[in-house]
Design a protein around this motif. Sequence first.
Motif, PDB file in Angstrom:
ATOM      1  N   LEU A   1       0.829  -1.211   0.000  1.00  0.00           N
ATOM      2  CA  LEU A   1       0.000   0.000   0.000  1.00  0.00           C
ATOM      3  C   LEU A   1       0.864   1.262   0.000  1.00  0.00           C
ATOM      4  O   LEU A   1       0.597   2.214  -0.736  1.00  0.00           O
ATOM      5  CB  LEU A   1      -0.897   0.022   1.236  1.00  0.00           C
ATOM      6  N   GLY A   2       1.874   1.268   0.839  1.00  0.00           N
ATOM      7  CA  GLY A   2       2.735   2.443   0.950  1.00  0.00           C
ATOM      8  C   GLY A   2       3.441   2.768  -0.346  1.00  0.00           C
ATOM      9  O   GLY A   2       3.622   3.942  -0.690  1.00  0.00           O
ATOM     10  N   ASP A   3       3.821   1.740  -1.091  1.00  0.00           N
ATOM     11  CA  ASP A   3       4.469   1.950  -2.386  1.00  0.00           C
ATOM     12  C   ASP A   3       3.548   2.722  -3.332  1.00  0.00           C
ATOM     13  O   ASP A   3       3.980   3.637  -4.045  1.00  0.00           O
ATOM     14  CB  ASP A   3       4.846   0.597  -2.987  1.00  0.00           C
ATOM     15  N   ALA A   4       2.256   2.361  -3.332  1.00  0.00           N
ATOM     16  CA  ALA A   4       1.289   3.036  -4.199  1.00  0.00           C
ATOM     17  C   ALA A   4       1.070   4.480  -3.766  1.00  0.00           C
ATOM     18  O   ALA A   4       1.026   5.400  -4.592  1.00  0.00           O
ATOM     19  CB  ALA A   4      -0.030   2.263  -4.187  1.00  0.00           C
ATOM     20  N   VAL A   5       0.937   4.708  -2.459  1.00  0.00           N
ATOM     21  CA  VAL A   5       0.739   6.068  -1.934  1.00  0.00           C
ATOM     22  C   VAL A   5       1.953   6.938  -2.257  1.00  0.00           C
ATOM     23  O   VAL A   5       1.821   8.085  -2.710  1.00  0.00           O
ATOM     24  CB  VAL A   5       0.510   6.028  -0.409  1.00  0.00           C
ATOM     25  N   LEU A   6       3.135   6.396  -2.054  1.00  0.00           N
ATOM     26  CA  LEU A   6       4.373   7.128  -2.312  1.00  0.00           C
ATOM     27  C   LEU A   6       4.490   7.502  -3.784  1.00  0.00           C
ATOM     28  O   LEU A   6       4.768   8.656  -4.126  1.00  0.00           O
ATOM     29  CB  LEU A   6       5.567   6.268  -1.890  1.00  0.00           C
ATOM     30  N   GLY A   7       4.275   6.520  -4.662  1.00  0.00           N
ATOM     31  CA  GLY A   7       4.427   6.768  -6.088  1.00  0.00           C
ATOM     32  C   GLY A   7       3.491   7.839  -6.606  1.00  0.00           C
ATOM     33  O   GLY A   7       3.915   8.747  -7.348  1.00  0.00           O
ATOM     34  N   LEU A   8       2.226   7.787  -6.209  1.00  0.00           N
ATOM     35  CA  LEU A   8       1.256   8.779  -6.672  1.00  0.00           C
ATOM     36  C   LEU A   8       1.545  10.156  -6.089  1.00  0.00           C
ATOM     37  O   LEU A   8       1.466  11.171  -6.793  1.00  0.00           O
ATOM     38  CB  LEU A   8      -0.164   8.340  -6.298  1.00  0.00           C
ATOM     39  N   SER A   9       1.897  10.211  -4.813  1.00  0.00           N
ATOM     40  CA  SER A   9       2.169  11.496  -4.158  1.00  0.00           C
ATOM     41  C   SER A   9       3.349  12.207  -4.813  1.00  0.00           C
ATOM     42  O   SER A   9       3.294  13.405  -5.102  1.00  0.00           O
ATOM     43  CB  SER A   9       2.454  11.283  -2.672  1.00  0.00           C
ATOM     44  N   VAL A  10       4.419  11.460  -5.053  1.00  0.00           N
ATOM     45  CA  VAL A  10       5.613  12.049  -5.658  1.00  0.00           C
ATOM     46  C   VAL A  10       5.346  12.422  -7.113  1.00  0.00           C
ATOM     47  O   VAL A  10       5.741  13.503  -7.573  1.00  0.00           O
ATOM     48  CB  VAL A  10       6.813  11.086  -5.547  1.00  0.00           C
TER      49      VAL A  10
ATOM     50  N   PHE B   1      -5.716   9.061   2.311  1.00  0.00           N
ATOM     51  CA  PHE B   1      -4.674   9.443   1.358  1.00  0.00           C
ATOM     52  C   PHE B   1      -4.105  10.829   1.621  1.00  0.00           C
ATOM     53  O   PHE B   1      -2.894  11.032   1.516  1.00  0.00           O
ATOM     54  CB  PHE B   1      -5.218   9.376  -0.080  1.00  0.00           C
ATOM     55  N   GLU B   2      -4.938  11.815   1.925  1.00  0.00           N
ATOM     56  CA  GLU B   2      -4.436  13.185   2.033  1.00  0.00           C
ATOM     57  C   GLU B   2      -3.394  13.332   3.136  1.00  0.00           C
ATOM     58  O   GLU B   2      -2.368  14.008   2.950  1.00  0.00           O
ATOM     59  CB  GLU B   2      -5.595  14.159   2.252  1.00  0.00           C
ATOM     60  N   VAL B   3      -3.635  12.726   4.277  1.00  0.00           N
ATOM     61  CA  VAL B   3      -2.663  12.798   5.374  1.00  0.00           C
ATOM     62  C   VAL B   3      -1.378  12.061   4.988  1.00  0.00           C
ATOM     63  O   VAL B   3      -0.269  12.553   5.212  1.00  0.00           O
ATOM     64  CB  VAL B   3      -3.257  12.218   6.673  1.00  0.00           C
ATOM     65  N   ALA B   4      -1.536  10.883   4.392  1.00  0.00           N
ATOM     66  CA  ALA B   4      -0.357  10.114   3.972  1.00  0.00           C
ATOM     67  C   ALA B   4       0.435  10.878   2.929  1.00  0.00           C
ATOM     68  O   ALA B   4       1.673  10.922   2.973  1.00  0.00           O
ATOM     69  CB  ALA B   4      -0.794   8.760   3.417  1.00  0.00           C
ATOM     70  N   ARG B   5      -0.254  11.517   1.989  1.00  0.00           N
ATOM     71  CA  ARG B   5       0.418  12.326   0.966  1.00  0.00           C
ATOM     72  C   ARG B   5       1.206  13.471   1.601  1.00  0.00           C
ATOM     73  O   ARG B   5       2.350  13.750   1.219  1.00  0.00           O
ATOM     74  CB  ARG B   5      -0.617  12.897   0.001  1.00  0.00           C
ATOM     75  N   ASP B   6       0.609  14.129   2.587  1.00  0.00           N
ATOM     76  CA  ASP B   6       1.292  15.247   3.238  1.00  0.00           C
ATOM     77  C   ASP B   6       2.555  14.786   3.953  1.00  0.00           C
ATOM     78  O   ASP B   6       3.570  15.498   3.974  1.00  0.00           O
ATOM     79  CB  ASP B   6       0.343  15.938   4.228  1.00  0.00           C
ATOM     80  N   VAL B   7       2.505  13.602   4.556  1.00  0.00           N
ATOM     81  CA  VAL B   7       3.696  13.049   5.203  1.00  0.00           C
ATOM     82  C   VAL B   7       4.778  12.784   4.158  1.00  0.00           C
ATOM     83  O   VAL B   7       5.955  13.119   4.352  1.00  0.00           O
ATOM     84  CB  VAL B   7       3.358  11.752   5.968  1.00  0.00           C
ATOM     85  N   VAL B   8       4.393  12.186   3.039  1.00  0.00           N
ATOM     86  CA  VAL B   8       5.344  11.923   1.953  1.00  0.00           C
ATOM     87  C   VAL B   8       5.998  13.221   1.481  1.00  0.00           C
ATOM     88  O   VAL B   8       7.228  13.310   1.369  1.00  0.00           O
ATOM     89  CB  VAL B   8       4.638  11.237   0.761  1.00  0.00           C
TER      90      VAL B   8
END
Length: 250
Positions: free
Chosen positions: A64-73, A150-157
């Motif tokens: 899951l984290g890989d997907a969140v990271l890739g999209l956020s970046v 997603f939004e909080v996870a994106r902000d952390v990334v």
Amino acid sequence: MSRKRSRLTGVDALEEAFEAVDHSLLLERLGVEIKRDLLILALTHRSFANENGMLPNNERLEFLGDAVLGLSVANRLYELYTSSPESDISKMRASIVSRYGLADIARDIGLGEFILLGKGELLTDGRSKESILADTTEALLGAIFRQHGFEVARDVVLRLFHHKINHASAKGIHQDWKTTLQEELAHRKKPMAEYVSTSVGPDHDLVFTASVTLEGDEMGRGVGPNKKLAEQEAARQAFLKLKEKRAGTP
């Protein structure tokens, strides 16, 4: 006569290992709260899980984290580099979210000391391995996504990767940084860089550390599974420092 304490296994071993460390500093560096059970899962490497009765490990959260990271970046690069073609921002993203990019962030937040590892990984300095640091970073991002969305996870990334995103290069992680550094030094009419490398660990799993000095000053230090990669990372750091110094020159 005192009785020897039997070794804990299973959930008991997991609880004891987790409670042996204060996680407040890690959460502070992440800038977000993570529920206890979810944090335990995110920090549980498969080596620890397998040694203690096949407990759940962090690989599903890593997915899951890989997907969140890739999209956020990817989205942030799209916003920042408006004139760059898809091929360039794709290379930028690949460099930032690579094993080495993730391991850099893991070291920045001191993640290694919190990872739950099996005996074999502990004996071979698993807390410093790029692959374990990178995978656990992704697992933490997956845990943050599961709890906060997603939004909080994106902000952390974006906060953790701010510097890497803002200094992204289309040349990416595969660039020959030793050559790039030497070309920059030649352009400045400076003497050649000097490298020193050391290794630790068993022959089948050596960890190399390399440092690079320019005119007597250490400008970069890299760690890798072989001498070449360690020197490349040291050269990359030195080159970026040189560029920053030049950019700050009036």
